[in-house]
Design a protein around this motif. Structure first.
Motif, PDB file in Angstrom:
ATOM      1  N   LEU A 338     -63.900 126.343 -60.818  1.00 27.83           N
ATOM      2  CA  LEU A 338     -64.707 127.382 -61.455  1.00 27.83           C
ATOM      3  C   LEU A 338     -65.894 126.704 -62.132  1.00 27.83           C
ATOM      4  O   LEU A 338     -65.723 125.873 -63.023  1.00 27.83           O
ATOM      5  CB  LEU A 338     -63.874 128.152 -62.481  1.00 27.83           C
ATOM      6  N   GLY A 341     -68.341 131.058 -65.967  1.00 29.58           N
ATOM      7  CA  GLY A 341     -67.806 132.399 -66.107  1.00 29.58           C
ATOM      8  C   GLY A 341     -66.363 132.409 -66.573  1.00 29.58           C
ATOM      9  O   GLY A 341     -65.724 131.363 -66.731  1.00 29.58           O
ATOM     10  N   THR A 343     -62.395 134.139 -66.161  1.00 28.21           N
ATOM     11  CA  THR A 343     -61.495 134.734 -65.173  1.00 28.21           C
ATOM     12  C   THR A 343     -60.118 134.968 -65.773  1.00 28.21           C
ATOM     13  O   THR A 343     -59.788 134.426 -66.843  1.00 28.21           O
ATOM     14  CB  THR A 343     -61.338 133.818 -63.941  1.00 28.21           C
ATOM     15  N   PRO A 368     -62.218 138.064 -61.726  1.00 27.78           N
ATOM     16  CA  PRO A 368     -63.303 137.766 -62.676  1.00 27.78           C
ATOM     17  C   PRO A 368     -63.216 138.648 -63.911  1.00 27.78           C
ATOM     18  O   PRO A 368     -62.836 139.817 -63.842  1.00 27.78           O
ATOM     19  CB  PRO A 368     -64.569 138.072 -61.869  1.00 27.78           C
ATOM     20  N   ILE A 372     -69.348 135.162 -62.273  1.00 29.56           N
ATOM     21  CA  ILE A 372     -68.818 133.796 -62.175  1.00 29.56           C
ATOM     22  C   ILE A 372     -69.470 133.049 -61.017  1.00 29.56           C
ATOM     23  O   ILE A 372     -70.054 133.640 -60.102  1.00 29.56           O
ATOM     24  CB  ILE A 372     -67.280 133.781 -61.979  1.00 29.56           C
TER      25      ILE A 372
END
Length: 376
Positions: A338, A341, A343, A368, A372
């Motif tokens: 990742l 963002g 999640t 999400p 992201i």
């Protein structure tokens, strides 16, 4: 009088060992959160296209796993790929890990292992993990049904039961293409000869060229099943093999009026060279009513991820086909970075805490909570 040891007893001993074993023998337990390197110690040719790879840790470690669980291997193919393979070894022999791999035409993982894995070579792993397991030493009637490389979790369960003295009441049915394709045939026949409560049956699609074959011939049918295991309706059934084979077994059992609450199967895609777990639901992720943008940094794709949609689903809608197998956060195949963002990940054990701390996610079970970016 000899007293059978059950798998629950083994777990109790292992729990005791974790507290006292190091002091007594100075051999620590394998810690999946810390330990991640296995060394190949031996390679065995099982059939013309199947090999068993025996591993241990760099330094002596005691492994704790349930028979039928798997480990996820990081293989240096096309940069790096993740593949999950069932542990075929007995859980009662805790100093080694074995996986048994069948060559899959075009399969990058199986082909790399069979062509490149040799004694002394190291490989990074995650696990053990998975829930496809049972205690074959308990006083319940069991029936294992497998085909092809789906035999591996059943072999781990059978070996464990026999190592712990004897299975209580176990029938084992295995289907193969030809007698030469039966994995572990000699060992299974030896175990059946040594354990009166263990009944073994084979069937092969064709036996041409095998004049001494005395087993069944043809695809597994309800009539054949009734001959192999006359009381199969009274048994707990575990099934593992290619998807079409398992679908056929389910249809056969439904036709016979079998109570399907006593049926369990491995749920991974053998085409992706994986193995491992019951059809059970992971806790449902929190579902937002917000739509978020998902940017895949490697391909440049940007897609909208709707309410409750996982990143894997968004990737597939964008035409990206990342490797994924269990789709429930267990196998670790779809592990990704990742980039930015927030999640929500509802995984089933296929990722370590330190990997989560490093920003890695399993895209099959992650939704999400903002726009992201993912390294895909």
């Amino acid at each position: 009088m000899t007293q059978n040891v059950t798998f629950d007893d083994l777990k109790t001993v292992t729990d005791y060992d974790e507290e006292h074993f190091t002091e007594a023998t100075r051999i620590p337990m394998w810690d999946p959160e810390v330990d991640d390197v296995l060394v190949c110690r031996q390679v065995r040719q099982e059939t013309h296209d199947v090999k068993t790879f025996l591993f241990s840790a760099r330094e002596p470690r005691v492994f704790r796993f349930y028979p039928g669980q798997h480990m996820t291997f990081e293989l240096p193919v096309e940069g790096m790929i993740m593949r999950s393979y069932t542990i075929s070894a007995s859980a009662a022999r805790p100093y080694r890990i074995e996986i048994t791999v069948k060559r899959v035409p075009g399969g990058p993982g199986s082909n790399w292992l069979l062509d490149n894995m040799v004694p002394g070579k190291e490989v990074n792993v995650t696990g053990p993990a998975g829930e496809f397991t049972t205690d074959a030493t308990q006083e319940e009637k069991l029936l294992f049904i497998s085909a092809g490389s789906g035999i591996t979790p059943m072999m781990s369960m059978t070996r464990t039961a026999c190592d712990l003295c004897a299975p209580t009441d176990l029938h084992f049915i295995h289907a193969a293409r030809t007698p030469a394709d039966i994995i572990f045939k000699d060992e299974l026949e030896l175990l059946a000869a040594q354990n009166p409560a263990f009944k073994l049956s084979f069937t092969c699609s064709t036996t041409s060229g095998h004049n001494s074959w005395s087993g069944f011939e043809g695809r597994l049918s309800l009539q054949m099943l009734s001959l192999m295991s006359p009381d199969f309706k009274d048994r707990k059934i575990l099934c593992c093999g290619p998807a079409r084979f398992m679908e056929g077994v389910q249809n056969m059992l439904l036709e016979a009026g079998f109570d399907m609450t006593n049926y369990h199967e491995e749920s991974f895609d053998f085409g992706a060279e994986t193995a491992g777990t019951f059809e059970e639901q992971v806790a449902a992720p929190e579902i937002s009513d917000q739509t978020y943008r998902v940017s895949f940094t490697k391909t440049g794709h940007v897609v909208e991820c709707g309410p409750g949609m996982t990143i894997l689903s968004a990737a597939r809608e964008a035409g990206i086909l990342p490797m994924a197998s269990c789709q429930r956060g267990i196998c670790g195949t779809c592990k990704s970075q990742l980039v930015s963002g927030e999640t929500d990940m509802q995984h089933g054990g296929g990722i370590r805490k330190r990997e989560i701390d490093q920003g890695k996610i399993l895209i099959c079970c992650t939704t999400p909570l903002s726009d992201i970016e993912v390294e895909l």
